[in-house]
Every structure is written in C-alpha cells, then in structure tokens.
Scaffold this motif. Structure first.
Motif, PDB file in Angstrom:
ATOM      1  N   TRP A 188       0.855  -1.173   0.000  1.00 44.30           N
ATOM      2  CA  TRP A 188       0.000   0.000   0.000  1.00 44.30           C
ATOM      3  C   TRP A 188       0.895   1.228   0.000  1.00 44.30           C
ATOM      4  O   TRP A 188       1.766   1.354   0.853  1.00 44.30           O
ATOM      5  CB  TRP A 188      -0.892   0.001   1.240  1.00 44.30           C
ATOM      6  N   GLU A 192       0.967   5.412  -0.096  1.00 43.12           N
ATOM      7  CA  GLU A 192       0.238   6.683  -0.005  1.00 43.12           C
ATOM      8  C   GLU A 192       1.007   7.795  -0.708  1.00 43.12           C
ATOM      9  O   GLU A 192       2.233   7.727  -0.852  1.00 43.12           O
ATOM     10  CB  GLU A 192       0.027   7.114   1.447  1.00 43.12           C
ATOM     11  N   LEU A 215      -5.399  13.002  -0.347  1.00 42.19           N
ATOM     12  CA  LEU A 215      -4.445  11.917  -0.215  1.00 42.19           C
ATOM     13  C   LEU A 215      -4.891  10.742  -1.085  1.00 42.19           C
ATOM     14  O   LEU A 215      -6.086  10.513  -1.260  1.00 42.19           O
ATOM     15  CB  LEU A 215      -4.338  11.460   1.243  1.00 42.19           C
ATOM     16  N   SER A 216      -3.921  10.016  -1.598  1.00 35.09           N
ATOM     17  CA  SER A 216      -4.195   8.832  -2.404  1.00 35.09           C
ATOM     18  C   SER A 216      -3.435   7.648  -1.834  1.00 35.09           C
ATOM     19  O   SER A 216      -2.373   7.806  -1.228  1.00 35.09           O
ATOM     20  CB  SER A 216      -3.760   9.055  -3.856  1.00 35.09           C
ATOM     21  N   CYS A 217      -3.985   6.467  -2.049  1.00 31.51           N
ATOM     22  CA  CYS A 217      -3.321   5.247  -1.605  1.00 31.51           C
ATOM     23  C   CYS A 217      -3.608   4.150  -2.622  1.00 31.51           C
ATOM     24  O   CYS A 217      -4.768   3.821  -2.862  1.00 31.51           O
ATOM     25  CB  CYS A 217      -3.822   4.836  -0.226  1.00 31.51           C
ATOM     26  N   TRP A 221      -8.435   5.104   6.624  1.00 31.27           N
ATOM     27  CA  TRP A 221      -7.319   5.980   6.994  1.00 31.27           C
ATOM     28  C   TRP A 221      -7.233   6.125   8.507  1.00 31.27           C
ATOM     29  O   TRP A 221      -8.262   6.207   9.189  1.00 31.27           O
ATOM     30  CB  TRP A 221      -7.515   7.371   6.375  1.00 31.27           C
ATOM     31  N   THR A 273      -7.330   2.347  -5.979  1.00 33.32           N
ATOM     32  CA  THR A 273      -6.874   3.544  -5.283  1.00 33.32           C
ATOM     33  C   THR A 273      -7.924   4.030  -4.291  1.00 33.32           C
ATOM     34  O   THR A 273      -9.099   4.110  -4.615  1.00 33.32           O
ATOM     35  CB  THR A 273      -6.543   4.665  -6.276  1.00 33.32           C
ATOM     36  N   TYR A 288      -1.977   7.338   7.426  1.00 35.42           N
ATOM     37  CA  TYR A 288      -1.728   5.996   6.928  1.00 35.42           C
ATOM     38  C   TYR A 288      -3.004   5.440   6.306  1.00 35.42           C
ATOM     39  O   TYR A 288      -4.084   5.551   6.898  1.00 35.42           O
ATOM     40  CB  TYR A 288      -1.320   5.061   8.063  1.00 35.42           C
ATOM     41  N   CYS A 289      -2.882   4.806   5.152  1.00 27.67           N
ATOM     42  CA  CYS A 289      -4.010   4.025   4.674  1.00 27.67           C
ATOM     43  C   CYS A 289      -3.877   2.628   5.267  1.00 27.67           C
ATOM     44  O   CYS A 289      -2.760   2.132   5.471  1.00 27.67           O
ATOM     45  CB  CYS A 289      -4.087   3.990   3.151  1.00 27.67           C
ATOM     46  N   GLY A 315       0.008   1.316   5.030  1.00 29.06           N
ATOM     47  CA  GLY A 315       0.922   1.984   4.134  1.00 29.06           C
ATOM     48  C   GLY A 315       2.076   2.563   4.927  1.00 29.06           C
ATOM     49  O   GLY A 315       2.134   2.439   6.157  1.00 29.06           O
ATOM     50  N   THR A 364       2.060   9.259   4.989  1.00 31.30           N
ATOM     51  CA  THR A 364       2.364  10.499   4.279  1.00 31.30           C
ATOM     52  C   THR A 364       2.097  11.663   5.232  1.00 31.30           C
ATOM     53  O   THR A 364       1.092  11.686   5.935  1.00 31.30           O
ATOM     54  CB  THR A 364       1.538  10.620   2.977  1.00 31.30           C
TER      55      THR A 364
END
Length: 132
Positions: free
Chosen positions: A4, A6, A20-22, A36, A78, A95-96, A123, A126
């Motif tokens: 995973w 991020e 945010l993306s993961c 998250w 995603t 964190y994801c 993840g 970030t």
C-alpha cells in the motif's frame, strides 16, 4: 496482499484542502475494509475513516466528519481522502489501512485506543502539516 503506497501529503495553510491517495492491491480492494488513520506529533494513533465494503458505506471520526470524504476507485485500486477546511489539529502522518474485517467498534467510538494490530495492512504514511 501486496503493498500500500500513499501520496499527497504536504505542508499547507489553515483552511486549505488536500487529497491523499493510496494505491493498494486488487485483492485487498475487492474484499477488505479500507480506510485511513493518523498520528499527530507526540500522540497515539487515531482512527479517521473507513469504507466498509460489505455494507458499501463510510464512517468518519467526529473530528473530521463534514470536512473529510473517503472514496475509492476500484478500477485503479486507489483509495482517496479528500480533506477540506484543514486546521492545525489535522497535522499528522496519515496511513491508509486495510483489514478483512471492520475496525473495532470501541476504536470507532473512541472508547478504546487504536493499535497497529487492529489493521492487517498499513501503508508507509504520508505527512500532512497545516500551519496558520
């Protein structure tokens, strides 16, 4: 289950927005609860939001409800977190996370502390920094 990853964290001013993306693995997105969590400087882990795939619904902590929106794109594997009206209290590492089951009810209600063991997959995190 794969990795995973991020992205999207950065330093912004009070009141601004970030997304945010993961990116996760296909298997996890199709069969896991994803969400998250965050950790502010000097504080413990805090649950933020979960997408319950079994029920196709979302949930948020009181501290972000109405400002943050979780969503996912299954075709891209995603997960997103749209964060609006950011303030200094949102400064944290985000964190994801993913797990075969939902997060503990006590964690969601805030009655129990969140532990890393509460989610199977994490993840790398970030950093989001909000300054006034």
């Amino acid at each position: 289950q794969g990795q995973w990853v991020e992205s999207g964290g950065e330093s912004v001013q009070d009141g601004r927005s970030l997304r945010l993306s993961c990116v996760g693995s296909e298997l996890s997105f199709n069969s896991f609860c994803v969400g998250w969590v965050r950790q502010a400087p000097g504080k413990g882990l805090e649950w933020v939001s979960t997408f319950y795939h079994h029920e196709d619904r979302t949930d948020y902590s009181d501290s972000v409800k109405g400002r943050f929106t979780i969503s996912k794109d299954n075709a891209k594997n995603t997960l997103y977190l749209q964060m609006n009206t950011l303030n200094s209290e949102d400064t944290a590492v985000y964190y994801c996370v993913a797990d075969a089951g939902p997060p503990p009810a006590g964690v969601v209600s805030g009655l129990l502390p969140l532990r890393r063991a509460d989610f199977d997959y994490w993840g790398q995190g970030t950093q989001v920094t909000v300054s006034s």
